[in-house]
Every structure is written in structure tokens, then in C-alpha cells.
Scaffold this motif. Structure first.
Motif, PDB file in Angstrom:
ATOM      1  N   ASP A   1       0.871  -1.421   0.031  1.00  0.00           N
ATOM      2  CA  ASP A   1       0.080  -0.086   0.285  1.00  0.00           C
ATOM      3  C   ASP A   1       0.859   1.393  -0.190  1.00  0.00           C
ATOM      4  O   ASP A   1       0.554   2.220  -0.304  1.00  0.00           O
ATOM      5  CB  ASP A   1      -0.892  -0.114   1.623  1.00  0.00           C
ATOM      6  CG  ASP A   1      -2.120  -1.064   1.408  1.00  0.00           C
ATOM      7  OD1 ASP A   1      -2.622  -1.747  -0.278  1.00  0.00           O
ATOM      8  OD2 ASP A   1      -2.367  -1.609   2.585  1.00  0.00           O
ATOM      9  N   MET A   2       2.115   0.994   0.987  1.00  0.00           N
ATOM     10  CA  MET A   2       2.926   2.561   0.593  1.00  0.00           C
ATOM     11  C   MET A   2       4.382   1.959   0.231  1.00  0.00           C
ATOM     12  O   MET A   2       4.534   1.152  -0.380  1.00  0.00           O
ATOM     13  CB  MET A   2       3.465   3.004   2.079  1.00  0.00           C
ATOM     14  CG  MET A   2       1.616   3.128   2.635  1.00  0.00           C
ATOM     15  SD  MET A   2       2.116   3.881   4.878  1.00  0.00           S
ATOM     16  CE  MET A   2       2.955   5.236   4.106  1.00  0.00           C
ATOM     17  N   SER A   3       5.124   3.243  -0.304  1.00  0.00           N
ATOM     18  CA  SER A   3       6.509   3.179  -0.419  1.00  0.00           C
ATOM     19  C   SER A   3       7.476   3.807   0.610  1.00  0.00           C
ATOM     20  O   SER A   3       7.038   4.099   2.260  1.00  0.00           O
ATOM     21  CB  SER A   3       7.206   3.564  -1.718  1.00  0.00           C
ATOM     22  OG  SER A   3       8.088   3.181  -1.728  1.00  0.00           O
ATOM     23  N   VAL A   4       8.905   2.808   0.799  1.00  0.00           N
ATOM     24  CA  VAL A   4       9.878   3.656   1.889  1.00  0.00           C
ATOM     25  C   VAL A   4       9.393   5.533   2.216  1.00  0.00           C
ATOM     26  O   VAL A   4       9.878   6.091   2.604  1.00  0.00           O
ATOM     27  CB  VAL A   4      10.944   3.130   2.238  1.00  0.00           C
ATOM     28  CG1 VAL A   4      12.121   3.500   3.490  1.00  0.00           C
ATOM     29  CG2 VAL A   4      11.003   1.199   2.386  1.00  0.00           C
ATOM     30  N   VAL A   5       9.971   5.588   0.558  1.00  0.00           N
ATOM     31  CA  VAL A   5       9.738   6.742   0.623  1.00  0.00           C
ATOM     32  C   VAL A   5       8.405   7.044  -0.480  1.00  0.00           C
ATOM     33  O   VAL A   5       8.694   6.402  -1.308  1.00  0.00           O
ATOM     34  CB  VAL A   5      10.836   7.454  -0.393  1.00  0.00           C
ATOM     35  CG1 VAL A   5      11.474   8.892  -0.511  1.00  0.00           C
ATOM     36  CG2 VAL A   5      12.566   7.100   0.533  1.00  0.00           C
TER      37      VAL A   5
END
Length: 451
Positions: free
Chosen positions: A360-364
Motif C-alpha cells: 500500500d505504501m513505499s519507504v519513500v
């Protein structure tokens, strides 16, 4: 009189240097696996075929060391796999595979050093007047001032002679009417002609095309932009028709998208296994001792393509009815004592590595906003939704620049969105690593708006 150009020798010279590096390192460091005619032919032919298919050598004048850095890494990976597969094909037994990994690393380092020195030399050589092109512009409009910035950069090797236009001008670079250009181009050894399409008729353009073709001159067309050009624009060809793509996102490319996802999975797995595995039970006890409620706080937020997902955080506030509509403010009474520590150090954000692992997300990436804020800002902030062309991140460019947390002034959200869009348009692994390092530094040193 124009000096002789040796630009046609640049590619052959680079090929020669590259092959010299590869063959030289292999000859001196691993003669036992290199010194047979079949291996020598294989290593050299493989390099030719891979670089040809990657279109590695043709260079544009505006190209720099960083321009095609991804293509360089493609080359190193593919050629490396080819190099080591040769042992399996031939049955040659290398003494130590680790030694050959070191050898290949040395080759890559030397090739990279040469690439860097090549661009340093080219820039210096052009700034001193070598390898230059004479250029003129036909048809003046407001884009001329912008394109002049390129021509006037000494590192690119252009010599701007001036412009032709049927509207007379007092500018010192005005050379005359459009009909005067033909004689001038021949008399002054002009190499490239840039035409402003909006200022020329169809017959004017056709005459220029015929003239350029018959005199070995390169003709380039500056399209009528209607004030729509953007920094993220690229030109694509559909059959023979050029099409302007005004919103090119680097992470739309397969390599970038897949590589970033692999990095996210590896990085989030490390954090989950080696940090959250013991931090979760510890904080469960500490958070429960201070205030009743769950360990995690989940909230609907908007992610890629504006899709909703459950964003996970360690609960840092007492349970309240405003959690999904009101951002934390300075000295917010809802924040618990342990919550203040978690927020000050950004530890409360660590459970979002579960979001990263799940995709759902990325680190950056741009920080995800709660649904209510997205609904408000997409109406009031121009181009707000551009940030949703990529996955949201645990940290982002706006955050390391100080635009995190509470929105106090209208400029806060405008600058945050400006930096989010810049990240979307200019993404690279180098930028991601820089953001991660600065995020760690800021978390250790403490941030003013981390409350």
C-alpha cells in the motif's frame, strides 16, 4: 573558418577504451580462464551485442554522467550475468567465484571512472571552444529566450549565431527576415537550424526542409506549445506522429517500478524482523499502562491513484472523536506522554512498514493524507492530486525539507505539494537514499514540527 570536428570518433574511442579495460583486467587478473580464443571472442562480442541492444553509445549534447545512469546499471547487470554464465556453458571451473566477483567489480568501477572522466573532458573541451555547433533560430517567439539558455551553456558546445524573423527587431542577435536565412546559413557554416513552427507557414517549413536536406544541415522543429509544456513532458511517436506526454512519471517504467518494489520488500522485511519484532510487545506494555485503547491506530488514507488504504501507526493519543479529521497541533492535549516521545522520534510511524510490505505504501514517497484533507486540498490546491501518481511513503522529500505535520500557513501545504510533485517527476534511487539518510538524521537530532 570552422575547425575540424572529431565528434565522429567519440563512440569508436569509447568502445575501444571499454574493451581495453575489460580485456586488460581479465588478462592480468584471471589468465587461466581468459587466455583462449573462444573466451576472448565471447567477452568482446557479448559486449558489442549488449551495448548495441541497449543503444548505450549514441550520446546527445545535453547528456551528462547522470543522464543515462540507469542504462549503465542495466549494462553492468546483463553483462555480469553473461560473464558468469560463460563458465557454465564452457565447463571452465574458476578457482574462486568470490575472486571473479571481485574482478567484475573492478571492471565496473573502472568503466564508471572512465565514464565520469569522459564527461569531465567533454565539458572542459567544449567550454574551451572545441566540438561546437553553429546554430540559428528561424521564427522568434517567447520560447527563444528559454532555448537560448541551452545554447549559451558552454558545456553543451553550441554557438548561437542569432535568429531570423519577418518582424524586425532591435535585438543584437536579429539577423534579418526569414528569406535571408538561406544565404547566411551557407556562408557561416551553420550546422543546425531550429524552426519555431508557430511562426512559419507550411510552405516555409517545406522550403527549409528541402534546403536542409540538400545542404547536409540538421533541421529541428520547435512545436507550438500553447503554453502547455511541463518539466515532466516527453515526446513519443505513434507511427510517424509525435505525441507530447505532459506527465511522464519515472516510476511508470517497468525497471523503476519493479526495482523500487523489491527494495521496499527487502527494507520493510528487515525493519519488521529486526526492529518491530521486539519493539511491538515493548510498546504494547508501555502504551497500555498509560491509556486504555489499542496498540495500533489505523486510519483511512489515500494512496496510489487515490485509492483508500488503512494506514497503521502506534497509537500516540488518547482515544478521541477528532482523530480522523484534526491533525496533531503543538501542545495537543490528546497526545499521551509516551506518545510525545514516539512522535518526536517518529517511532509512531514505524508500523507503516507493514503497509510497505503489503504494497500500500513505499519507504519513500509523498506522505499520505487523511480522506478529509484530500477532499479539501484537491479543490483548493492546484495540481494536488499529482502526488497520487506514485505510492505514498513513510518519509518524503517534503518531510526532510521541513514541511511535515501541522499546516499553519497556506504556504505550508503549497510548498509540501510543490516538493511532492518534484519527487514524482524527478524520482531516482539516489534521491530515495538521500531522503532515507536525512530522515534518520532528522529523527536522531529531533524535528521542530514533530509533535
Amino acid at each position: 573558418m570552422k575547425t575540424r570536428s572529431y565528434s565522429h570518433l567519440i563512440i569508436p574511442f569509447s568502445v575501444l577504451v571499454h574493451l581495453s579495460i575489460i580485456n586488460g583486467v581479465l588478462y592480468f587478473m584471471t589468465p587461466s580462464t581468459y587466455l583462449n580464443i573462444t573466451s576472448i571472442i565471447f567477452y568482446n562480442v557479448a559486449w558489442f551485442l549488449i551495448t548495441y541492444n541497449l543503444n548505450y553509445y549514441p550520446t546527445a549534447r545535453k547528456e551528462t554522467f547522470m543522464t543515462n545512469i540507469k542504462k549503465m546499471f542495466y549494462l553492468y547487470i546483463i553483462y555480469g550475468l553473461t560473464y558468469f554464465s560463460w563458465f557454465g556453458v564452457t565447463g571452465i571451473q574458476p578457482d574462486f567465484i568470490q575472486y571473479h566477483l571481485l574482478i567484475y567489480l573492478i571492471i565496473c568501477v573502472l568503466l564508471t571512472v572512465y565514464r565520469w572522466l569522459f564527461y569531465v573532458f567533454i565539458r572542459h573541451y567544449r567550454s574551451k571552444g572545441g566540438n561546437y555547433l553553429n546554430v540559428v533560430v528561424i521564427g522568434r517567439d517567447k520560447n527563444l529566450k528559454k532555448i537560448r539558455k541551452v545554447f549559451d551553456n558552454p558545456y553543451y558546445g553550441y554557438r548561437y549565431c542569432g535568429f531570423f524573423d519577418d518582424e524586425s527587431s532591435k535585438s543584437p542577435t536579429y539577423l534579418g527576415e526569414i528569406l535571408d536565412c538561406f544565404k547566411y546559413i551557407i556562408d557561416n557554416n551553420v550546422d543546425e537550424v531550429y524552426c519555431t513552427a508557430a511562426k512559419l507557414t507550411k510552405s516555409d517549413l517545406q522550403n527549409l526542409i528541402n534546403f536542409a536536406d540538400n545542404n547536409l544541415i540538421k533541421l529541428k522543429i520547435i512545436p507550438d506549445n500553447k503554453d502547455i509544456f511541463t518539466p515532466a513532458m516527453t515526446v513519443q511517436k505513434y507511427d510517424q506522429i509525435p505525441v507530447l506526454d505532459l506527465r511522464t512519471v519515472p516510476l511508470d517504467a517497468d525497471f523503476g517500478r519493479v526495482a523500487k518494489r523489491v527494495f521496499d520488500i527487502v527494507f520493510s522485511s528487515i525493519v519488521i524482523l529486526f526492529l518491530l519484532s521486539w519493539l511491538v510487545p515493548l510498546l504494547y506494555v508501555l502504551i497500555k499502562l498509560e491509556s486504555p485503547g489499542p496498540l495500533f491506530f489505523t486510519q483511512n488514507r489515500h494512496g496510489l491513484k487515490r485509492k483508500t488504504f488503512k494506514c497503521i501507526k502506534f497509537r500516540s493519543m488518547a482515544t478521541n472523536s477528532d482523530a480522523n479529521s484534526k491533525m496533531a497541533t503543538k501542545n495537543d492535549k490528546r497526545v499521551t506522554k509516551i506518545g510525545r516521545i514516539l512522535r518526536k522520534t517518529s517511532i509512531d510511524e514505524l508500523p507503516q512498514f507493514f503497509n510497505v510490505f503489503m504494497g500500500d505504501m513505499s519507504v519513500v514517497g509523498p506522505r499520505p493524507h487523511m480522506e478529509q484533507h484530500t477532499s479539501d486540498y484537491e479543490i483548493s490546491v492546484d495540481k494536488y492530486l499529482v502526488r497520487h501518481f506514485v505510492k505514498p511513503g513513510i518519509t518524503g522529500l517534503a518531510q526532510i525539507k521541513g514541511y511535515r505535520g501541522e499546516i499553519i500557513n497556506p504556504s505550508d501545504i503549497l510548498n509540501r505539494i510543490r516538493l511532492d510533485i518534484l519527487y514524482v517527476e524527478k524520482w531516482s534511487f539516489l534521491l530515495d537514499f538521500k531522503i532515507i539518510l536525512l530522515t534518520v538524521f532528522n529523527a536522531i537530532s529531533g524535528e521542530e514540527k514533530a509533535y
